[in-house]
Design a protein around this motif. Sequence first.
Motif, short mmCIF file in Angstrom:
data_model
loop_
_atom_site.label_atom_id
_atom_site.label_comp_id
_atom_site.label_asym_id
_atom_site.label_seq_id
_atom_site.Cartn_x
_atom_site.Cartn_y
_atom_site.Cartn_z
N VAL A 172 0.85 -1.19 0.00
CA VAL A 172 0.00 0.00 0.00
C VAL A 172 0.89 1.24 0.00
O VAL A 172 1.79 1.37 0.83
CB VAL A 172 -0.94 0.03 1.22
CG1 VAL A 172 -1.80 1.29 1.21
CG2 VAL A 172 -1.83 -1.21 1.25
N VAL A 173 0.64 2.14 -0.94
CA VAL A 173 1.38 3.39 -1.00
C VAL A 173 0.41 4.56 -0.88
O VAL A 173 -0.79 4.42 -1.15
CB VAL A 173 2.21 3.52 -2.30
CG1 VAL A 173 3.28 2.45 -2.36
CG2 VAL A 173 1.31 3.47 -3.52
N ALA A 174 0.93 5.70 -0.48
CA ALA A 174 0.10 6.89 -0.28
C ALA A 174 0.44 7.95 -1.31
O ALA A 174 1.62 8.27 -1.52
CB ALA A 174 0.28 7.44 1.13
N TYR A 175 -0.59 8.47 -1.93
CA TYR A 175 -0.45 9.62 -2.82
C TYR A 175 -0.88 10.85 -2.02
O TYR A 175 -2.05 10.97 -1.62
CB TYR A 175 -1.34 9.44 -4.05
CG TYR A 175 -1.43 10.65 -4.96
CD1 TYR A 175 -0.45 10.91 -5.91
CD2 TYR A 175 -2.51 11.53 -4.87
CE1 TYR A 175 -0.53 12.01 -6.75
CE2 TYR A 175 -2.61 12.63 -5.70
CZ TYR A 175 -1.62 12.87 -6.64
OH TYR A 175 -1.73 13.96 -7.47
N ARG A 176 0.04 11.75 -1.74
CA ARG A 176 -0.26 12.92 -0.91
C ARG A 176 -0.94 14.01 -1.75
O ARG A 176 -0.34 14.54 -2.68
CB ARG A 176 1.01 13.46 -0.27
CG ARG A 176 1.57 12.56 0.84
CD ARG A 176 2.88 13.14 1.38
NE ARG A 176 3.35 12.41 2.55
CZ ARG A 176 4.07 11.30 2.50
NH1 ARG A 176 4.39 10.78 1.32
NH2 ARG A 176 4.46 10.70 3.61
N HIS A 177 -2.17 14.28 -1.40
CA HIS A 177 -2.92 15.34 -2.07
C HIS A 177 -2.97 16.54 -1.13
O HIS A 177 -3.58 16.48 -0.06
CB HIS A 177 -4.34 14.88 -2.40
CG HIS A 177 -5.21 15.96 -2.95
ND1 HIS A 177 -4.92 16.62 -4.12
CD2 HIS A 177 -6.36 16.52 -2.47
CE1 HIS A 177 -5.86 17.53 -4.35
NE2 HIS A 177 -6.73 17.50 -3.37
N ARG A 178 -2.35 17.63 -1.53
CA ARG A 178 -2.25 18.81 -0.68
C ARG A 178 -3.23 19.90 -1.09
O ARG A 178 -3.19 21.01 -0.57
CB ARG A 178 -0.82 19.34 -0.67
CG ARG A 178 0.18 18.30 -0.18
CD ARG A 178 1.60 18.87 -0.12
NE ARG A 178 2.57 17.85 0.24
CZ ARG A 178 2.85 17.47 1.48
NH1 ARG A 178 2.22 18.05 2.49
NH2 ARG A 178 3.75 16.53 1.72
N GLY A 179 -4.11 19.59 -2.03
CA GLY A 179 -5.10 20.56 -2.47
C GLY A 179 -6.38 20.45 -1.68
O GLY A 179 -6.41 20.02 -0.52
N TYR A 180 -7.47 20.80 -2.34
CA TYR A 180 -8.77 20.82 -1.69
C TYR A 180 -9.32 19.40 -1.49
O TYR A 180 -9.20 18.55 -2.37
CB TYR A 180 -9.76 21.64 -2.53
CG TYR A 180 -11.16 21.69 -1.96
CD1 TYR A 180 -11.52 22.69 -1.05
CD2 TYR A 180 -12.11 20.72 -2.30
CE1 TYR A 180 -12.79 22.73 -0.51
CE2 TYR A 180 -13.39 20.76 -1.76
CZ TYR A 180 -13.72 21.76 -0.87
OH TYR A 180 -14.98 21.78 -0.33
N TRP A 181 -9.93 19.18 -0.33
CA TRP A 181 -10.64 17.93 -0.03
C TRP A 181 -11.69 18.23 1.02
O TRP A 181 -11.44 18.98 1.96
CB TRP A 181 -9.68 16.86 0.49
CG TRP A 181 -10.37 15.58 0.89
CD1 TRP A 181 -10.64 14.51 0.10
CD2 TRP A 181 -10.84 15.23 2.21
NE1 TRP A 181 -11.26 13.52 0.81
CE2 TRP A 181 -11.41 13.94 2.11
CE3 TRP A 181 -10.86 15.88 3.43
CZ2 TRP A 181 -11.97 13.29 3.21
CZ3 TRP A 181 -11.43 15.25 4.53
CH2 TRP A 181 -11.98 13.96 4.40
N GLN A 182 -12.88 17.67 0.83
CA GLN A 182 -13.95 17.85 1.82
C GLN A 182 -14.91 16.68 1.74
O GLN A 182 -15.38 16.34 0.65
CB GLN A 182 -14.71 19.15 1.56
CG GLN A 182 -15.89 19.39 2.48
CD GLN A 182 -15.49 19.64 3.93
OE1 GLN A 182 -14.69 20.55 4.20
NE2 GLN A 182 -16.02 18.85 4.85
#
Length: 257
Positions: A222-232
């Motif tokens: 399992v790997v993580a893709y870091r999303h630093r933009g908008y999320w809600q």
Amino acid sequence: MKVVILAGGYGTRISEESAVRPKPLVEIGGQPILWHIMKIYSSYGLNDFIICCGYKGHLIKQYFRDYALHRSDVTFDIHAGSVKTHRNGVEPWNVTLIDTGESTMTGGRIKRIRPYLDDEPFCLTYGDGVADINVTELIDYHRAAGALVTVTAVRPPGRFGVLALRSGEDRVMGFREKSNEDSDFINGGFFIVEPRALDFIDGDDTVWEREPLEAMVSEGQVVAYRHRGYWQNMDTLRDKHVLESEWTSGRAQWKTW
């Protein structure tokens, strides 16, 4: 690539809305949040959807049954029993709706739709969260990583203000709004999953985020893709109001179409 959307839960923390409809059909700007999620993927050319239905799933089926009709100009020949469409304003979506059981856990829902998948990786997300995520970059990241699962890691939006305290004292030095940098990364959904990952799911009582993912984590899959933009996400009625306010004010950052 197919897109699998988990849309069968009870939505107990937004019961003001989910008492009469499944949470994915709760509207933001006059359209269900499910529609917003599909529009995000569609803006990246992904139009083949599998929706895992459960609680009040018949309402989701009714929504898509009537979707094209509601967005088209038509003539009904009542005597002949025919319908002529003059203008079709719908997206090029192929939507498969599967009843995955009312009480089935998230892993069980994914396991149940296996016959409708092919041998390629697929997108997986929840039916209650939006983001300005670049799906193309997410897919490329997954392919380069070579893992069974890529999960999008996000920082939840700040809700409460932060106190600045003098070290070792109780004196307050100031106030500021909480930022995303004050939070740890959490599971933001928007997975890419290899079909072999479904072998880690036992059955209907399996929670995707527990035994299957934990087992794959222990194997380094399992790997993580870091999303630093908008999320809600839309977990509560307050979250719905936040999303509605952003949409009506023209500040809907997840609107990638």
